[in-house]
Design a protein around this motif. Structure first.
Motif, PDB file in Angstrom:
ATOM      1  N   ILE A 113       0.852  -1.137  -0.144  1.00 34.17           N
ATOM      2  CA  ILE A 113      -0.047   0.051  -0.213  1.00 34.17           C
ATOM      3  C   ILE A 113       0.898   1.161  -0.009  1.00 34.17           C
ATOM      4  N   SER A 114       0.073   2.503  -0.225  1.00 28.72           N
ATOM      5  CA  SER A 114       0.802   3.527  -0.233  1.00 28.72           C
ATOM      6  C   SER A 114       1.016   4.144   1.264  1.00 28.72           C
ATOM      7  N   GLY A 115       1.482   5.487   1.472  1.00 32.93           N
ATOM      8  CA  GLY A 115       1.564   5.887   2.879  1.00 32.93           C
ATOM      9  C   GLY A 115       0.335   6.554   3.140  1.00 32.93           C
ATOM     10  N   LEU A 116      -0.572   6.614   2.449  1.00 39.90           N
ATOM     11  CA  LEU A 116      -1.765   7.277   2.872  1.00 39.90           C
ATOM     12  C   LEU A 116      -2.997   6.296   3.202  1.00 39.90           C
ATOM     13  N   LYS A 117      -3.820   6.570   4.103  1.00 37.12           N
ATOM     14  CA  LYS A 117      -4.641   5.614   4.686  1.00 37.12           C
ATOM     15  C   LYS A 117      -5.683   5.337   3.778  1.00 37.12           C
ATOM     16  N   ARG A 118      -5.867   6.078   2.835  1.00 33.95           N
ATOM     17  CA  ARG A 118      -7.044   5.485   1.882  1.00 33.95           C
ATOM     18  C   ARG A 118      -6.658   4.148   1.214  1.00 33.95           C
ATOM     19  N   THR A 119      -5.417   3.889   1.052  1.00 29.80           N
ATOM     20  CA  THR A 119      -5.182   2.675   0.520  1.00 29.80           C
ATOM     21  C   THR A 119      -5.223   1.576   1.588  1.00 29.80           C
ATOM     22  N   TYR A 120      -4.788   2.053   2.675  1.00 31.15           N
ATOM     23  CA  TYR A 120      -4.685   1.087   3.776  1.00 31.15           C
ATOM     24  C   TYR A 120      -6.231   0.486   4.145  1.00 31.15           C
ATOM     25  N   GLN A 121      -7.118   1.558   4.105  1.00 31.59           N
ATOM     26  CA  GLN A 121      -8.588   1.274   4.362  1.00 31.59           C
ATOM     27  C   GLN A 121      -9.115   0.390   3.274  1.00 31.59           C
ATOM     28  N   THR A 122      -8.393   0.511   2.100  1.00 37.56           N
ATOM     29  CA  THR A 122      -9.157  -0.316   0.979  1.00 37.56           C
ATOM     30  C   THR A 122      -8.850  -1.616   0.668  1.00 37.56           C
TER      31      THR A 122
ATOM     32  N   LEU B  43      -7.778 -11.091   7.118  1.00 39.27           N
ATOM     33  CA  LEU B  43      -7.530 -12.359   6.741  1.00 39.27           C
ATOM     34  C   LEU B  43      -6.107 -12.911   7.097  1.00 39.27           C
ATOM     35  N   GLY B  44      -5.250 -11.720   7.595  1.00 33.99           N
ATOM     36  CA  GLY B  44      -3.850 -12.277   7.864  1.00 33.99           C
ATOM     37  C   GLY B  44      -2.893 -12.037   6.705  1.00 33.99           C
ATOM     38  N   VAL B  45      -3.150 -11.504   5.604  1.00 36.40           N
ATOM     39  CA  VAL B  45      -2.126 -11.451   4.695  1.00 36.40           C
ATOM     40  C   VAL B  45      -1.380 -10.244   5.026  1.00 36.40           C
ATOM     41  N   PRO B  46       0.094 -10.291   5.219  1.00 27.73           N
ATOM     42  CA  PRO B  46       1.045  -9.407   5.486  1.00 27.73           C
ATOM     43  C   PRO B  46       0.962  -8.368   4.501  1.00 27.73           C
ATOM     44  N   TYR B  47       1.086  -7.224   5.220  1.00 20.94           N
ATOM     45  CA  TYR B  47       1.206  -5.877   4.160  1.00 20.94           C
ATOM     46  C   TYR B  47       2.538  -5.079   4.361  1.00 20.94           C
ATOM     47  N   GLU B  48       2.921  -4.453   3.401  1.00 15.54           N
ATOM     48  CA  GLU B  48       4.105  -3.433   3.647  1.00 15.54           C
ATOM     49  C   GLU B  48       3.574  -1.947   3.050  1.00 15.54           C
ATOM     50  N   LYS B  49       4.088  -1.057   3.741  1.00 10.79           N
ATOM     51  CA  LYS B  49       3.719   0.539   3.271  1.00 10.79           C
ATOM     52  C   LYS B  49       4.944   0.964   2.291  1.00 10.79           C
ATOM     53  N   LEU B  50       4.571   1.403   1.218  1.00  7.56           N
ATOM     54  CA  LEU B  50       5.870   2.065   0.263  1.00  7.56           C
ATOM     55  C   LEU B  50       5.433   3.170   0.083  1.00  7.56           C
ATOM     56  N   THR B  51       5.908   4.514   0.473  1.00  7.72           N
ATOM     57  CA  THR B  51       5.780   5.583   0.306  1.00  7.72           C
ATOM     58  C   THR B  51       6.129   6.255  -1.468  1.00  7.72           C
ATOM     59  N   GLY B  52       6.646   5.293  -2.073  1.00  8.18           N
ATOM     60  CA  GLY B  52       6.819   5.335  -3.634  1.00  8.18           C
ATOM     61  C   GLY B  52       5.713   5.032  -4.297  1.00  8.18           C
ATOM     62  N   LEU B  53       4.830   4.490  -3.531  1.00  5.22           N
ATOM     63  CA  LEU B  53       3.424   4.341  -4.338  1.00  5.22           C
ATOM     64  C   LEU B  53       2.366   5.602  -3.979  1.00  5.22           C
ATOM     65  N   ASN B  54       2.829   6.329  -3.272  1.00  2.00           N
ATOM     66  CA  ASN B  54       1.914   7.597  -2.905  1.00  2.00           C
ATOM     67  C   ASN B  54       1.477   8.346  -4.187  1.00  2.00           C
ATOM     68  N   GLU B  55       0.207   9.038  -4.090  1.00  2.00           N
ATOM     69  CA  GLU B  55      -0.184   9.897  -5.203  1.00  2.00           C
ATOM     70  C   GLU B  55       0.781  11.029  -5.501  1.00  2.00           C
ATOM     71  N   ILE B  56       0.700  11.342  -6.680  1.00  2.00           N
ATOM     72  CA  ILE B  56       1.497  12.685  -7.205  1.00  2.00           C
ATOM     73  C   ILE B  56       1.134  13.704  -6.020  1.00  2.00           C
ATOM     74  N   SER B  57       2.265  14.444  -5.690  1.00  7.11           N
ATOM     75  CA  SER B  57       1.944  15.855  -4.871  1.00  7.11           C
ATOM     76  C   SER B  57       1.249  16.787  -5.989  1.00  7.11           C
ATOM     77  N   TRP B  58       0.209  17.343  -5.886  1.00  4.67           N
ATOM     78  CA  TRP B  58      -0.279  18.425  -6.464  1.00  4.67           C
ATOM     79  C   TRP B  58       0.109  19.762  -6.226  1.00  4.67           C
ATOM     80  N   GLY B  59       0.769  19.800  -4.985  1.00  2.00           N
ATOM     81  CA  GLY B  59       1.146  21.093  -4.613  1.00  2.00           C
ATOM     82  C   GLY B  59       0.168  22.028  -4.040  1.00  2.00           C
ATOM     83  N   VAL B  60      -0.183  23.118  -4.663  1.00  2.00           N
ATOM     84  CA  VAL B  60      -0.818  24.057  -4.000  1.00  2.00           C
ATOM     85  C   VAL B  60      -2.315  23.787  -4.470  1.00  2.00           C
ATOM     86  N   MET B  61      -2.309  22.926  -5.312  1.00  2.00           N
ATOM     87  CA  MET B  61      -3.740  22.698  -5.919  1.00  2.00           C
ATOM     88  C   MET B  61      -4.583  21.627  -4.709  1.00  2.00           C
ATOM     89  N   GLU B  62      -4.152  21.083  -3.982  1.00  2.00           N
ATOM     90  CA  GLU B  62      -4.517  19.751  -3.040  1.00  2.00           C
ATOM     91  C   GLU B  62      -5.476  20.251  -2.199  1.00  2.00           C
TER      92      GLU B  62
END
Length: 212
Positions: free
Chosen positions: A56-65, A72-91
């Motif tokens: 998953i990415s570092g953002l909780k919307r992927t964790y919750q998904t 079920l017990g499937v192991p998970y790993e957080k990779l911030t490289g999978l984060n959404e693009i930063s939209w800067g001032v638009m966010e």
């Protein structure tokens, strides 16, 4: 012949998605009721797939998904490289559609091949690729994980799907996506190539369409 199957999904709906507002990596929003229902519908369709690992990415919307699979017990790993693009001032402010002049001119620049253009205070598609390559290398470095589930974000998915299929980033808008869509990918270790077996598949969400 060593292969890895990757179920690549976009996170479920958030209120920002519903309002058509840009989230980016700087807005860590929760799934809304619809998003949670989508996550559950995806789980019901694919709970029998014996995933070895979830990324998953570092953002909780992927964790919750992906959470129903974690339960079920499937192991998970957080990779911030999978984060959404930063939209800067638009966010959290600007609509993520072509009516918005700033968004529109950015997307035009990118589709004309100028993918080094960054959003003000944010990232360019080229910069996103650099961090995605680190994340994908991590995922591929475990050939024993034959089946993985990867939950990430819309624009980031478009960027990823371009470079893993050796297409220029200017083509990214050809990769359609909707909330909790599935792209099923095969990676072949011998030829070091990805193939896309399913694109923007939302058949698992049909049950939700009937409820509304």
């Amino acid at each position: 012949m060593t292969q890895k199957t990757i179920y690549l999904i976009r996170h479920g709906e958030t209120d920002y998605n519903r309002r058509g507002v840009v989230q980016g990596s700087g807005v860590d929003s929760d799934l809304n009721d619809m998003g949670r229902a989508q996550a559950m519908a995806f789980f019901q369709a694919y709970q029998h797939v014996p995933f070895n690992k979830i990324y998953i990415s570092g953002l909780k919307r992927t964790y919750q998904t992906a959470e129903p699979f974690m339960e079920l017990g499937v192991p998970y790993e957080k990779l911030t490289g999978l984060n959404e693009i930063s939209w800067g001032v638009m966010e959290g402010k600007a609509p993520g559609n072509l009516d918005n002049e700033y968004y529109s001119s950015l997307v035009k620049a990118w589709s004309s091949g100028d993918t080094s253009v960054t959003t003000e205070g944010g990232e360019s598609p080229d910069q996103v690729v650099v961090r995605q390559k680190v994340a994908i290398d991590t995922i591929l470095s475990h050939p024993d994980e034959k089946l993985v589930l990867v939950a990430m974000h819309g624009r980031a998915m478009r960027i990823l799907l371009c470079w893993i299929t050796n297409q220029p980033l200017s083509e990214m808008d050809h990769f359609e996506h909707s909330n909790l869509c599935l792209y099923k990918l095969q990676y072949d270790y011998d030829s070091a190539t990805f193939t896309i077996e399913l694109s923007n598949d939302t058949s698992h969400l049909l049950s939700l369409a009937m409820m509304h």
